[in-house]
Motif scaffolding. Structure first.
Motif, short mmCIF file in Angstrom:
data_model
loop_
_atom_site.label_atom_id
_atom_site.label_comp_id
_atom_site.label_asym_id
_atom_site.label_seq_id
_atom_site.Cartn_x
_atom_site.Cartn_y
_atom_site.Cartn_z
N LEU A 174 -16.69 5.78 0.12
CA LEU A 174 -16.22 4.52 -0.47
C LEU A 174 -16.76 3.30 0.28
O LEU A 174 -17.24 2.36 -0.34
N SER A 199 -19.53 1.32 -1.93
CA SER A 199 -18.95 0.13 -2.56
C SER A 199 -19.58 -1.15 -2.02
O SER A 199 -19.67 -2.14 -2.72
N ALA A 238 -16.37 5.38 -6.20
CA ALA A 238 -17.53 4.62 -5.70
C ALA A 238 -18.58 4.44 -6.79
O ALA A 238 -19.17 3.36 -6.93
N LEU A 243 -17.33 1.79 -9.23
CA LEU A 243 -17.49 0.46 -8.63
C LEU A 243 -18.95 0.02 -8.65
O LEU A 243 -19.26 -1.13 -8.94
N PRO A 263 -16.44 -5.11 -6.52
CA PRO A 263 -16.17 -4.89 -5.10
C PRO A 263 -14.76 -4.36 -4.87
O PRO A 263 -13.86 -4.57 -5.70
N LEU A 264 -14.57 -3.67 -3.77
CA LEU A 264 -13.22 -3.27 -3.38
C LEU A 264 -12.46 -4.51 -2.93
O LEU A 264 -13.06 -5.46 -2.42
N ALA A 317 -11.36 -2.54 1.42
CA ALA A 317 -12.70 -2.44 2.00
C ALA A 317 -12.62 -2.35 3.52
O ALA A 317 -13.30 -1.51 4.15
#
Length: 195
Positions: free
Chosen positions: A48, A52, A162, A165, A171-172, A177
């Motif tokens: 992730l 991401s 992921a 995204l 974006p996270l 993040a």
């Protein structure tokens, strides 16, 4: 040239050497616990965090996945032939030849050789290998239900999230993040030490 190569390989050698020295000195090392920690928390967080925030477009991501899949399938076919030629059962030969060590050894080499931009491609290769291991590998292993194995693997969920995204260029949230970035930090060192 040798100094540059050593700079890339030294972290890998140091990590593996640390694990070797730790055990040789007689200190306990909970392999089962560390493996579960890396498998269930570290690797999904690494996937992730890396994908991401990666500067890689969906088309390139797909091309790298396709190229990796072709290499895996080619190695699977070649290992099947080698097993036949050597008179071994194909199950003995196919897994070690089909699935390269892209995680604990491949990722640090890619990171220090190509930087964070190359690391995203390394993660893409690792993701593809993992998907093959958790799907085709489970089918070839013929132990238990491959779908059940897939559903119980946290890395698969991280890969799906992921990829979603990445494909939607979303974006996270910063808190997430930061969290997955922090959690992903222990993954590669612990993989190397365990190796």
């Amino acid at each position: 040239m040798l100094a540059e190569l050593f700079a890339v390989m030294a972290p890998v050698l140091a990590g593996a050497g640390l694990g070797y020295a730790w055990v040789r000195l007689g200190h306990p090392y909970p392999v089962d616990f560390i493996t579960r920690l890396v498998f269930n928390i570290g690797t999904p967080a690494l996937v992730l965090a890396s994908l991401s925030g990666a500067n890689i477009d969906a088309g390139t991501f797909g091309h790298v996945m396709l190229a990796t899949a072709l290499v895996i399938l080619t190695m699977g076919a070649a290992s099947f032939l080698v097993a036949r030629l050597l008179g071994h059962h194909w199950r003995v030969v196919i897994a070690p030849m089909m699935y390269p060590n892209t995680g604990n050894m491949g990722l640090p080499v890619v990171l220090y050789a190509f930087g964070s931009a190359g690391f995203a491609y390394g993660i893409t290769v690792m993701v593809t290998v993992s998907l093959f291991q958790f799907t085709l590998g489970a089918v070839l292993d013929a132990k238990g239900n491959p779908l059940k194995t897939l559903v119980k693997t946290p890395t698969v969920y991280a890969i799906v999230i992921a990829m979603a995204l990445l494909l939607t260029d979303t974006p996270l949230p910063p808190w997430l993040a930061n969290t997955v970035d922090l959690m992903s930090g222990f993954t590669v060192p612990l993989m190397l030490i365990t190796l």
